[in-house]
Scaffold this motif. Structure first.
Motif, PDB file in Angstrom:
ATOM      1  N   SER A 162     -19.907 -17.077  20.528  1.00 23.35           N
ATOM      2  CA  SER A 162     -18.755 -17.930  20.784  1.00 23.35           C
ATOM      3  C   SER A 162     -17.513 -17.083  21.055  1.00 23.35           C
ATOM      4  N   THR A 163     -16.395 -17.773  21.260  1.00 25.64           N
ATOM      5  CA  THR A 163     -15.123 -17.072  21.488  1.00 25.64           C
ATOM      6  C   THR A 163     -14.312 -16.940  20.205  1.00 25.64           C
ATOM      7  N   LEU A 164     -14.902 -17.318  19.073  1.00 30.90           N
ATOM      8  CA  LEU A 164     -14.143 -17.336  17.817  1.00 30.90           C
ATOM      9  C   LEU A 164     -13.637 -15.948  17.437  1.00 30.90           C
ATOM     10  N   LYS A 165     -14.510 -14.946  17.490  1.00 27.82           N
ATOM     11  CA  LYS A 165     -14.093 -13.590  17.133  1.00 27.82           C
ATOM     12  C   LYS A 165     -13.091 -13.033  18.138  1.00 27.82           C
ATOM     13  N   THR A 166     -13.302 -13.354  19.417  1.00 19.46           N
ATOM     14  CA  THR A 166     -12.356 -12.895  20.444  1.00 19.46           C
ATOM     15  C   THR A 166     -10.983 -13.507  20.227  1.00 19.46           C
ATOM     16  N   ASN A 167     -10.958 -14.801  19.901  1.00 22.82           N
ATOM     17  CA  ASN A 167      -9.686 -15.474  19.626  1.00 22.82           C
ATOM     18  C   ASN A 167      -8.983 -14.858  18.421  1.00 22.82           C
ATOM     19  N   ALA A 168      -9.777 -14.497  17.406  1.00 16.79           N
ATOM     20  CA  ALA A 168      -9.203 -13.869  16.212  1.00 16.79           C
ATOM     21  C   ALA A 168      -8.612 -12.505  16.561  1.00 16.79           C
ATOM     22  N   GLN A 169      -9.307 -11.742  17.408  1.00 18.19           N
ATOM     23  CA  GLN A 169      -8.806 -10.431  17.821  1.00 18.19           C
ATOM     24  C   GLN A 169      -7.528 -10.562  18.648  1.00 18.19           C
ATOM     25  N   ASN A 170      -7.472 -11.603  19.481  1.00 13.44           N
ATOM     26  CA  ASN A 170      -6.261 -11.832  20.278  1.00 13.44           C
ATOM     27  C   ASN A 170      -5.068 -12.140  19.376  1.00 13.44           C
ATOM     28  N   ARG A 171      -5.288 -12.894  18.329  1.00 15.75           N
ATOM     29  CA  ARG A 171      -4.210 -13.180  17.383  1.00 15.75           C
ATOM     30  C   ARG A 171      -3.793 -11.914  16.638  1.00 15.75           C
ATOM     31  N   LEU A 172      -4.780 -11.071  16.320  1.00 14.74           N
ATOM     32  CA  LEU A 172      -4.485  -9.792  15.661  1.00 14.74           C
ATOM     33  C   LEU A 172      -3.621  -8.923  16.572  1.00 14.74           C
ATOM     34  N   ILE A 173      -3.995  -8.824  17.839  1.00 16.47           N
ATOM     35  CA  ILE A 173      -3.233  -8.017  18.800  1.00 16.47           C
ATOM     36  C   ILE A 173      -1.823  -8.557  18.951  1.00 16.47           C
ATOM     37  N   SER A 174      -1.694  -9.878  18.961  1.00 16.23           N
ATOM     38  CA  SER A 174      -0.378 -10.507  19.075  1.00 16.23           C
ATOM     39  C   SER A 174       0.531 -10.103  17.921  1.00 16.23           C
ATOM     40  N   GLU A 175      -0.022 -10.048  16.727  1.00 14.94           N
ATOM     41  CA  GLU A 175       0.767  -9.653  15.562  1.00 14.94           C
ATOM     42  C   GLU A 175       1.152  -8.175  15.621  1.00 14.94           C
ATOM     43  N   LEU A 176       0.192  -7.317  15.986  1.00 17.17           N
ATOM     44  CA  LEU A 176       0.458  -5.883  16.042  1.00 17.17           C
ATOM     45  C   LEU A 176       1.408  -5.525  17.187  1.00 17.17           C
ATOM     46  N   SER A 177       1.424  -6.348  18.216  1.00 16.40           N
ATOM     47  CA  SER A 177       2.332  -6.098  19.342  1.00 16.40           C
ATOM     48  C   SER A 177       3.790  -6.205  18.913  1.00 16.40           C
ATOM     49  N   LYS A 178       4.044  -6.951  17.856  1.00 13.74           N
ATOM     50  CA  LYS A 178       5.409  -7.063  17.349  1.00 13.74           C
ATOM     51  C   LYS A 178       5.922  -5.705  16.867  1.00 13.74           C
ATOM     52  N   ILE A 179       5.023  -4.910  16.293  1.00 13.84           N
ATOM     53  CA  ILE A 179       5.386  -3.557  15.860  1.00 13.84           C
ATOM     54  C   ILE A 179       5.665  -2.690  17.086  1.00 13.84           C
ATOM     55  N   GLY A 194      -5.481   8.055  17.654  1.00 11.91           N
ATOM     56  CA  GLY A 194      -5.249   9.400  18.167  1.00 11.91           C
ATOM     57  C   GLY A 194      -4.417   9.482  19.434  1.00 11.91           C
ATOM     58  N   LYS A 195      -3.767   8.388  19.843  1.00  6.95           N
ATOM     59  CA  LYS A 195      -2.955   8.429  21.061  1.00  6.95           C
ATOM     60  C   LYS A 195      -1.717   7.564  20.891  1.00  6.95           C
ATOM     61  N   THR A 196      -0.720   7.849  21.733  1.00  6.17           N
ATOM     62  CA  THR A 196       0.512   7.062  21.729  1.00  6.17           C
ATOM     63  C   THR A 196       0.307   5.798  22.550  1.00  6.17           C
ATOM     64  N   ILE A 197       0.643   4.660  21.958  1.00  4.71           N
ATOM     65  CA  ILE A 197       0.476   3.375  22.614  1.00  4.71           C
ATOM     66  C   ILE A 197       1.741   3.041  23.389  1.00  4.71           C
ATOM     67  N   GLU A 198       1.587   2.847  24.691  1.00  7.08           N
ATOM     68  CA  GLU A 198       2.732   2.565  25.552  1.00  7.08           C
ATOM     69  C   GLU A 198       2.871   1.081  25.892  1.00  7.08           C
ATOM     70  N   SER A 199       1.763   0.333  25.832  1.00  6.68           N
ATOM     71  CA  SER A 199       1.803  -1.065  26.246  1.00  6.68           C
ATOM     72  C   SER A 199       0.807  -1.881  25.437  1.00  6.68           C
ATOM     73  N   GLU A 200       0.939  -3.212  25.546  1.00  2.00           N
ATOM     74  CA  GLU A 200       0.010  -4.097  24.845  1.00  2.00           C
ATOM     75  C   GLU A 200      -1.410  -3.944  25.393  1.00  2.00           C
ATOM     76  N   THR A 201      -1.527  -3.612  26.688  1.00  2.00           N
ATOM     77  CA  THR A 201      -2.845  -3.409  27.293  1.00  2.00           C
ATOM     78  C   THR A 201      -3.565  -2.245  26.636  1.00  2.00           C
ATOM     79  N   GLU A 202      -2.857  -1.134  26.420  1.00  2.00           N
ATOM     80  CA  GLU A 202      -3.449   0.023  25.740  1.00  2.00           C
ATOM     81  C   GLU A 202      -3.825  -0.327  24.312  1.00  2.00           C
ATOM     82  N   LEU A 203      -2.966  -1.095  23.650  1.00  2.00           N
ATOM     83  CA  LEU A 203      -3.251  -1.508  22.275  1.00  2.00           C
ATOM     84  C   LEU A 203      -4.530  -2.344  22.245  1.00  2.00           C
ATOM     85  N   THR A 204      -4.678  -3.252  23.198  1.00  2.00           N
ATOM     86  CA  THR A 204      -5.860  -4.102  23.280  1.00  2.00           C
ATOM     87  C   THR A 204      -7.118  -3.268  23.502  1.00  2.00           C
ATOM     88  N   GLN A 205      -7.052  -2.308  24.412  1.00  2.00           N
ATOM     89  CA  GLN A 205      -8.208  -1.476  24.721  1.00  2.00           C
ATOM     90  C   GLN A 205      -8.625  -0.641  23.516  1.00  2.00           C
TER      91      GLN A 205
END
Length: 211
Positions: A162-179, A194-205
């Motif tokens: 299902s998409t349940l785990k993916t939806n949960a990960q998206n919510r997690l990324i949304s929260e961490l993006s605030k930082i 081990g790397k500097t995060i420049e964008s939400e896309t990099e954070l997601t990956q």
């Protein structure tokens, strides 16, 4: 006359040194205060993010359970069966209170060291219908344990597909993006995996590669 000029120059040099020293101390004090202020803001943002992120889902399934008990070299058998309807509430949660991080004030860097693994909770409501059994082959606690184990195993497969785990990960990324937004706006850096995060896309990956 020359001595007087030398004294005036000496006094002037001393006064200049004192003024420059005062300015340096004042600048350093303001700089330290600014760093402390930024650090406090970042820590507060992490506290705001540090909560329980929960995604809920509902699953249903119908199972037919059968079991036979045979006697006299399998010439006689007693069957028990039931139609089982399962409705389950499932939650996928990330407890960000358990997130580990490090703040480097000198290099203006915040490093996320560890993000807790998701916690999956399955609460099935199992209802039995059309129950057929005999005194020689009745439903027992062992049957209910087998059914409960089978139900949870089937639900676990459904959750993975299902998409349940993916939806949960998206919510997690949304929260961490605030930082990430906070650090970028203040001229700080956010590091993870081990790397500097420049964008939400990099954070997601990076999160997807670790979760």
């Amino acid at each position: 006359m020359q001595n007087l000029i030398k004294r005036i120059i000496g006094i002037g040099v001393i006064v200049l040194i004192i003024v420059l020293g005062f300015k340096y101390c004042q600048f350093k004090k303001e700089d330290d205060s600014d760093i402390q202020y930024n650090t406090n803001l970042i820590q507060q943002q992490i506290l705001n993010v540090g909560k329980l992120v929960v995604t809920e889902g509902h699953f249903s399934e119908v199972i037919t359970y059968k079991n036979q008990q045979k006697y006299l070299m399998d010439m006689i058998s007693f069957e028990k069966k039931a139609l089982i309807v399962v409705n389950a509430n499932v939650t996928v949660a990330y407890d960000l209170h358990q997130m580990k991080y490090d703040i480097d004030e000198k290099n203006k860097t915040i490093t996320i060291l560890n993000i807790p693994k998701e916690e999956i909770t399955i609460n099935p409501d199992i209802q039995f219908y059309d129950v057929e059994q005999s005194k020689l082959n009745p439903f027992t606690g062992d049957d209910y344990n087998k059914i409960n184990k089978s139900v949870k195993a089937n639900l676990a497969k459904k959750i993975e597909n299902s998409t349940l785990k993916t939806n949960a990960q998206n919510r997690l990324i949304s929260e961490l993006s605030k930082i990430l937004i906070m650090t970028n706006s203040m001229g700080w850096k956010l590091q993870y995996n081990g790397k500097t995060i420049e964008s939400e896309t990099e954070l997601t990956q990076d999160l997807n590669s670790k979760l």
